[in-house]
Write a protein that holds these residues in place. Structure first.
Motif, short mmCIF file in Angstrom:
data_model
loop_
_atom_site.label_atom_id
_atom_site.label_comp_id
_atom_site.label_asym_id
_atom_site.label_seq_id
_atom_site.Cartn_x
_atom_site.Cartn_y
_atom_site.Cartn_z
N SER A 123 0.83 -1.21 0.00
CA SER A 123 0.00 0.00 0.00
C SER A 123 0.87 1.25 0.00
CB SER A 123 -0.92 -0.01 1.22
OG SER A 123 -1.66 1.19 1.30
N LEU A 124 1.95 1.24 0.77
CA LEU A 124 2.88 2.36 0.78
C LEU A 124 3.50 2.55 -0.60
CD1 LEU A 124 4.63 4.53 2.15
CD2 LEU A 124 6.17 2.70 2.89
N ARG A 125 3.86 1.45 -1.22
CA ARG A 125 4.45 1.53 -2.57
C ARG A 125 3.48 2.18 -3.56
NH1 ARG A 125 5.94 -4.13 -4.93
NH2 ARG A 125 3.66 -4.29 -4.94
N GLU A 126 2.21 1.76 -3.51
CA GLU A 126 1.22 2.33 -4.41
C GLU A 126 1.05 3.83 -4.16
OE1 GLU A 126 -0.49 0.88 -7.04
OE2 GLU A 126 1.15 -0.52 -6.65
N SER A 127 1.07 4.22 -2.90
CA SER A 127 0.92 5.63 -2.56
C SER A 127 2.10 6.44 -3.09
CB SER A 127 0.82 5.78 -1.03
OG SER A 127 0.70 7.13 -0.67
N LEU A 128 3.31 5.91 -2.94
CA LEU A 128 4.49 6.63 -3.43
C LEU A 128 4.50 6.71 -4.96
CD1 LEU A 128 7.33 5.39 -1.05
CD2 LEU A 128 6.36 7.69 -1.19
N LEU A 150 10.82 12.36 -4.23
CA LEU A 150 9.80 11.30 -4.23
C LEU A 150 10.30 10.07 -4.98
CD1 LEU A 150 6.60 13.45 -4.83
CD2 LEU A 150 7.11 12.11 -2.79
N GLY A 151 11.02 10.28 -6.07
CA GLY A 151 11.59 9.15 -6.79
C GLY A 151 12.61 8.39 -5.96
N LEU A 152 13.39 9.12 -5.18
CA LEU A 152 14.37 8.48 -4.29
C LEU A 152 13.68 7.70 -3.18
CD1 LEU A 152 17.04 11.34 -4.05
CD2 LEU A 152 17.35 9.09 -5.12
N ALA A 153 12.58 8.25 -2.65
CA ALA A 153 11.82 7.53 -1.62
C ALA A 153 11.30 6.21 -2.19
CB ALA A 153 10.68 8.40 -1.11
N LEU A 154 10.73 6.27 -3.37
CA LEU A 154 10.21 5.06 -4.01
C LEU A 154 11.34 4.07 -4.30
CD1 LEU A 154 7.81 3.52 -5.21
CD2 LEU A 154 8.10 4.85 -7.32
N SER A 155 12.47 4.59 -4.72
CA SER A 155 13.62 3.73 -5.02
C SER A 155 14.16 3.05 -3.76
CB SER A 155 14.73 4.55 -5.69
OG SER A 155 14.28 5.11 -6.91
N SER A 156 14.18 3.79 -2.65
CA SER A 156 14.61 3.19 -1.37
C SER A 156 13.66 2.09 -0.95
CB SER A 156 14.67 4.27 -0.28
OG SER A 156 15.68 5.21 -0.53
N LEU A 157 12.36 2.35 -1.08
CA LEU A 157 11.38 1.35 -0.69
C LEU A 157 11.51 0.10 -1.57
CD1 LEU A 157 8.99 0.69 1.16
CD2 LEU A 157 7.48 1.60 -0.62
N ALA A 158 11.84 0.29 -2.84
CA ALA A 158 12.01 -0.85 -3.74
C ALA A 158 13.10 -1.80 -3.22
CB ALA A 158 12.36 -0.36 -5.15
N VAL A 159 14.19 -1.23 -2.69
CA VAL A 159 15.25 -2.06 -2.11
C VAL A 159 14.73 -2.77 -0.87
CG1 VAL A 159 17.60 -2.13 -1.22
CG2 VAL A 159 16.99 -0.46 -2.98
N GLN A 160 14.08 -2.01 0.01
CA GLN A 160 13.59 -2.57 1.28
C GLN A 160 12.59 -3.70 1.05
OE1 GLN A 160 14.88 -1.78 4.08
NE2 GLN A 160 15.43 0.37 4.16
N MET A 161 11.79 -3.60 0.00
CA MET A 161 10.78 -4.61 -0.31
C MET A 161 11.33 -5.72 -1.20
SD MET A 161 7.34 -2.37 -1.13
CE MET A 161 6.36 -3.88 -1.33
N ALA A 162 12.57 -5.57 -1.63
CA ALA A 162 13.12 -6.49 -2.62
C ALA A 162 12.21 -6.54 -3.85
CB ALA A 162 13.32 -7.89 -2.03
N TRP A 163 11.80 -5.35 -4.30
CA TRP A 163 10.93 -5.24 -5.48
C TRP A 163 11.81 -5.38 -6.73
CZ3 TRP A 163 8.05 -0.13 -7.14
CH2 TRP A 163 7.15 -0.43 -8.17
N THR A 164 12.22 -6.62 -6.98
CA THR A 164 13.20 -6.87 -8.03
C THR A 164 12.61 -6.71 -9.43
OG1 THR A 164 12.67 -9.23 -7.87
CG2 THR A 164 14.54 -8.44 -6.58
N SER A 165 11.29 -6.71 -9.53
CA SER A 165 10.65 -6.56 -10.84
C SER A 165 10.17 -5.14 -11.09
CB SER A 165 9.47 -7.53 -10.96
OG SER A 165 8.50 -7.27 -9.95
#
Length: 223
Positions: A123-128, A150-165
């Motif tokens: 949900s946080l990812r969708e919001s960002l 905002l792009g950096l925040a989303l990019s940081s979350l991608a690492v934390q979530m292991a959003w590899t795709s």
């Protein structure tokens, strides 16, 4: 607004609230104190004691904002701040609020993801994603620094979530959006992803996660 929130320059900012709307109001007051133009110079001939009082008020507001950024409630307050829509009269004030919210979320995505249950991260990812695209494609254009944060925040979350795709997901999601401004926004995000993937300022529970994410990001890059 709660009676503990200052309504003039002589009252101090008090402790944080656990109520999102109340804390949002307090943050708005603190930001107005810190960012009000010209309030803190003594060029208008203020008496020394008055100028000193105003400077102390700003120091209190600064401390309030800094401590707020570490609290779990900051996730929800900043999300609400980014939803505020500026008018011609409020654009300067809201730009400061929006940047503070984006900056806070970037820091929290780097350091404080442990404050959230794993089930809330999608949900946080969708919001960002929503906030990033909204400001990246707005007319008139939003400040570049805000979009980048905002792009950096989303990019940081991608690492934390292991959003590899993240790369194919974003490409597939907006493949049907033919507007140039969407393409430009997604390309901007793709330039920011490697920066956070290689950052040494991420607080990770499993440090191996960062290396695995970097490798997956390299493999998912379009040919």
């Amino acid at each position: 607004m709660n009676s503990s929130v200052p309504t003039n320059h002589h009252q101090p900012l008090l402790e944080h609230s656990d109520n999102v709307n109340e804390e949002l109001q307090r943050i708005q007051v603190a930001l107005s104190v810190v960012f009000s133009p010209g309030r803190w110079s003594n060029n208008d001939g203020l008496p020394e004691d008055a100028a000193s009082m105003l400077l102390r008020q700003r120091e209190v507001a600064d401390r309030y904002l800094t401590s707020f950024q570490h609290l779990p409630i900051a996730w929800m307050v900043c999300d609400q701040m980014l939803q505020e829509v500026a008018t011609e009269r409020t654009v300067e004030m809201l730009t400061s609020r929006h940047f503070f919210a984006a900056q806070t979320l970037h820091t929290k995505c780097r350091e404080d993801v442990h404050q959230l249950p794993p089930s809330s991260l999608p949900s946080l990812r969708e919001s960002l994603v929503h906030h990033f695209l909204r400001f990246a494609t707005s007319a008139p254009p939003s400040p570049r620094a805000l979009v980048t944060r905002l792009g950096l925040a989303l990019s940081s979350l991608a690492v934390q979530m292991a959003w590899t795709s993240v790369v194919p997901d974003m490409l597939d999601r907006y493949r049907n959006q033919q507007q140039h401004h969407y393409t430009s926004a997604i390309l901007d995000l793709f330039h920011l992803l490697p920066e956070e993937a290689c950052s040494n300022r991420l607080f990770l529970v499993n440090e191996q996660l960062q290396e695995e994410y970097r490798m997956a990001l390299n493999h998912s890059a379009p040919e």
